[in-house]
Design a protein around this motif. Structure first.
Motif, short mmCIF file in Angstrom:
data_model
loop_
_atom_site.label_atom_id
_atom_site.label_comp_id
_atom_site.label_asym_id
_atom_site.label_seq_id
_atom_site.Cartn_x
_atom_site.Cartn_y
_atom_site.Cartn_z
N PHE A 154 0.61 -1.23 -0.04
CA PHE A 154 0.20 0.12 0.12
C PHE A 154 1.06 1.51 0.56
CE2 PHE A 154 -2.20 -3.41 2.41
CZ PHE A 154 -3.11 -3.56 1.45
N LEU A 155 1.00 2.34 -0.99
CA LEU A 155 1.76 3.58 -1.25
C LEU A 155 1.08 4.27 -0.64
CD1 LEU A 155 3.40 3.29 -4.99
CD2 LEU A 155 3.70 2.34 -2.84
N HIS A 156 1.53 5.44 0.15
CA HIS A 156 0.85 6.91 0.69
C HIS A 156 -0.21 7.50 -0.38
CE1 HIS A 156 -0.15 10.79 1.86
NE2 HIS A 156 0.32 10.44 3.11
N PRO A 157 -1.31 7.60 -0.19
CA PRO A 157 -2.26 8.08 -1.26
C PRO A 157 -2.04 9.33 -2.29
CG PRO A 157 -3.56 8.16 0.28
CD PRO A 157 -1.96 7.05 0.79
N MET A 158 -0.78 9.74 -1.90
CA MET A 158 -0.28 11.16 -2.07
C MET A 158 0.81 11.24 -2.49
SD MET A 158 -3.11 14.11 0.59
CE MET A 158 -2.49 15.72 -0.76
N TYR A 159 1.49 9.84 -2.20
CA TYR A 159 3.07 9.66 -3.11
C TYR A 159 3.51 10.66 -4.32
CZ TYR A 159 6.92 6.95 -4.78
OH TYR A 159 8.20 7.23 -5.40
N ASP A 160 3.91 11.11 -4.84
CA ASP A 160 4.27 11.31 -6.04
C ASP A 160 5.93 10.80 -5.84
OD1 ASP A 160 4.92 13.30 -8.20
OD2 ASP A 160 4.51 14.78 -7.63
N PRO A 161 6.10 10.11 -7.27
CA PRO A 161 7.64 9.48 -7.38
C PRO A 161 8.01 10.52 -8.24
CG PRO A 161 5.93 8.45 -8.72
CD PRO A 161 4.99 9.37 -7.66
N LYS A 162 7.76 11.45 -8.70
CA LYS A 162 9.19 12.93 -8.89
C LYS A 162 9.79 13.39 -8.29
CE LYS A 162 5.98 12.53 -12.90
NZ LYS A 162 4.74 12.83 -13.22
N THR A 163 8.48 13.44 -7.02
CA THR A 163 9.19 14.63 -6.16
C THR A 163 9.67 14.29 -4.72
OG1 THR A 163 7.04 15.19 -5.07
CG2 THR A 163 7.89 16.70 -6.84
N PHE A 164 8.63 12.64 -4.62
CA PHE A 164 9.48 12.16 -3.53
C PHE A 164 9.05 12.21 -1.81
CE2 PHE A 164 13.47 11.04 -5.76
CZ PHE A 164 12.84 9.59 -5.51
N GLU A 165 7.35 13.25 -3.07
CA GLU A 165 6.91 13.39 -1.82
C GLU A 165 6.14 12.42 -0.59
OE1 GLU A 165 3.49 17.87 -0.82
OE2 GLU A 165 4.61 17.26 -2.64
N ASN A 166 6.01 12.53 0.35
CA ASN A 166 4.90 11.21 1.19
C ASN A 166 5.81 9.70 0.44
OD1 ASN A 166 2.36 12.94 2.31
ND2 ASN A 166 2.45 13.64 0.02
N ASP A 167 6.59 9.93 -0.19
CA ASP A 167 7.61 8.90 0.08
C ASP A 167 7.34 7.47 1.58
OD1 ASP A 167 8.52 6.97 -1.38
OD2 ASP A 167 11.00 8.07 -0.91
N VAL A 168 6.11 7.63 1.61
CA VAL A 168 5.99 6.24 2.47
C VAL A 168 4.97 5.04 1.81
CG1 VAL A 168 4.62 7.31 4.23
CG2 VAL A 168 5.17 5.73 5.46
N ALA A 169 5.06 3.78 2.52
CA ALA A 169 4.55 2.27 1.93
C ALA A 169 4.29 1.87 3.84
CB ALA A 169 5.00 2.47 0.79
N LEU A 170 3.41 0.68 3.25
CA LEU A 170 3.21 -0.48 3.69
C LEU A 170 3.35 -1.47 3.25
CD1 LEU A 170 0.41 0.95 6.42
CD2 LEU A 170 2.69 0.72 6.99
N VAL A 171 3.89 -2.59 3.95
CA VAL A 171 3.89 -3.97 2.71
C VAL A 171 3.25 -4.73 4.21
CG1 VAL A 171 5.38 -6.22 2.54
CG2 VAL A 171 5.91 -3.37 1.68
N GLU A 172 2.70 -5.21 3.34
CA GLU A 172 1.40 -6.23 5.16
C GLU A 172 2.16 -8.15 4.09
OE1 GLU A 172 -2.65 -8.11 6.11
OE2 GLU A 172 -2.81 -7.36 4.30
N LEU A 173 2.92 -8.78 5.81
CA LEU A 173 3.91 -9.59 5.49
C LEU A 173 2.41 -11.38 5.11
CD1 LEU A 173 6.46 -8.80 7.61
CD2 LEU A 173 5.78 -9.33 5.28
#
Length: 134
Positions: A62-81
């Motif tokens: 799950f990526l942060h819904p406002m993640y911007d790969p061009k600016t790395f703004e909100n560069d956070v995610a969750l990985v469910e194992l």
């Protein structure tokens, strides 16, 4: 096993293929699939095995819904194992604050990233900073 121990917090940029900044294709098409990688916890040396390692499979990302790969703004995610790790002296949960930390709060991050290095480090790195959330 503690509640919530089947979740990993990571940087969103670690969960997708490289993006061409001019490409208008949706980010979803570049996302890694859960079967594309595994999570290794309890690891210290990047290029050799540690006897403290646990290899885990990924169920969802799950990526942060406002993640911007061009600016790395909100560069956070969750990985469910698929299954949580065994907690021990080498694998332990992080403590997340109940509210955003105030200015000057101590922040600790660890990983094998090479943002300011010419090459990836051989061992797990840790940086401590008095961050400014603004």
């Amino acid at each position: 096993m503690q509640s919530g121990s089947n979740w990993i917090v990571t940087a969103a940029h670690c969960l997708h293929y490289s993006l061409d900044s001019l490409d208008p294709t949706p980010l979803d098409l570049y996302l890694l699939s859960p079967s594309d990688f595994k999570i290794i916890v309890g690891k210290h040396w990047r290029l050799r095995s540690d006897d403290t390692e646990q290899h885990l499979t990924v169920q969802h990302i799950f990526l942060h819904p406002m993640y911007d790969p061009k600016t790395f703004e909100n560069d956070v995610a969750l990985v469910e194992l698929s299954q949580g790790p065994v907690l021990n002296d080498f694998v332990m949960p992080i403590c997340l604050p109940e509210r955003p930390p105030g200015e000057g709060a101590m922040v600790i991050v660890s990983g094998w990233g090479k943002q300011f290095l010419q090459r990836f480090p051989e061992t797990l790195m840790e940086v401590k900073s008095h961050g400014d959330p603004g």
